[in-house]
Design a protein around this motif. Sequence first.
Motif, mmCIF file in Angstrom:
data_model
loop_
_atom_site.group_PDB
_atom_site.id
_atom_site.type_symbol
_atom_site.label_atom_id
_atom_site.label_comp_id
_atom_site.label_asym_id
_atom_site.label_seq_id
_atom_site.Cartn_x
_atom_site.Cartn_y
_atom_site.Cartn_z
ATOM 1 N N VAL A 73 2.939 -20.282 31.648
ATOM 2 C CA VAL A 73 2.949 -20.726 30.246
ATOM 3 C C VAL A 73 1.708 -21.570 29.959
ATOM 4 N N VAL A 74 1.405 -22.507 30.846
ATOM 5 C CA VAL A 74 0.227 -23.363 30.668
ATOM 6 C C VAL A 74 -1.046 -22.523 30.714
ATOM 7 N N SER A 75 -1.086 -21.528 31.582
ATOM 8 C CA SER A 75 -2.254 -20.643 31.658
ATOM 9 C C SER A 75 -2.461 -19.888 30.346
ATOM 10 N N TRP A 76 -1.374 -19.435 29.746
ATOM 11 C CA TRP A 76 -1.488 -18.742 28.455
ATOM 12 C C TRP A 76 -1.946 -19.695 27.344
ATOM 13 N N ILE A 77 -1.517 -20.932 27.407
ATOM 14 C CA ILE A 77 -2.015 -21.941 26.449
ATOM 15 C C ILE A 77 -3.520 -22.122 26.667
ATOM 16 N N ALA A 80 -5.301 -19.313 25.068
ATOM 17 C CA ALA A 80 -5.342 -19.544 23.618
ATOM 18 C C ALA A 80 -6.431 -20.555 23.259
ATOM 19 N N CYS A 81 -6.556 -21.624 24.053
ATOM 20 C CA CYS A 81 -7.596 -22.635 23.799
ATOM 21 C C CYS A 81 -8.989 -22.032 23.963
ATOM 22 N N GLY A 135 -9.267 -25.365 27.898
ATOM 23 C CA GLY A 135 -8.675 -24.064 28.183
ATOM 24 C C GLY A 135 -8.925 -23.617 29.608
ATOM 25 N N LEU A 138 -6.693 -25.530 31.886
ATOM 26 C CA LEU A 138 -5.298 -25.089 31.846
ATOM 27 C C LEU A 138 -5.105 -23.751 32.563
#
Length: 186
Positions: A73-77, A80-81, A135, A138
């Motif tokens: 989930v953090v990787s996908w955030i 996105a960043c 990003g 993350l």
Amino acid sequence: MGYFAITTLILVIIMVLSRVAILRVKGIEAMKFGEMDKKDYIAIPFVLLYFYIVLTSVIDLPALGTVLFKSMVVSWIGIACCTLGFIIFLFSLIAFGKSFRVGIDENHPDELVTSGVFSISRNPIYTAFLFILIGVFLIIPNWILLLYFVVGFWFINRQVRREEDSLEKIYGNEYKEYCKKVRRYL
């Protein structure tokens, strides 16, 4: 996911170098990095180390630092960043037009750009860099990359303040009025 981080960084570099080359063909010297302050060159080895750390996350080279956590989930955030940072960067280059410079150019400034993404942020390129830095962290939560984000924020803020002083000197009241209407970052 590490490939996404590397690709984002490489595309940003290609975009900057392409813009510098295009402007050079038009007779505009856009590469002004280090001309006002030779200490800027101190950053180069640190930037190369950053790229090495990101690269080692996806290819088999000796890695530096340790991973702090693993979370899809953090990787996908992070993706996105990076994507948001890349889009802001692209729109910044478009809005900049022939006013784009790498570094401060007090001798041959172009017009003050206040439209496009510059109507939302006085420093959209630096804002984009910050989104990309966070990003990448993350996506690749290496403690050294976290340190790079913190130091990167300090370095970017230092550069922004230097540029603001220069822009105020060049554009005077026009720049002061622009500062009253538009925030430094977001």
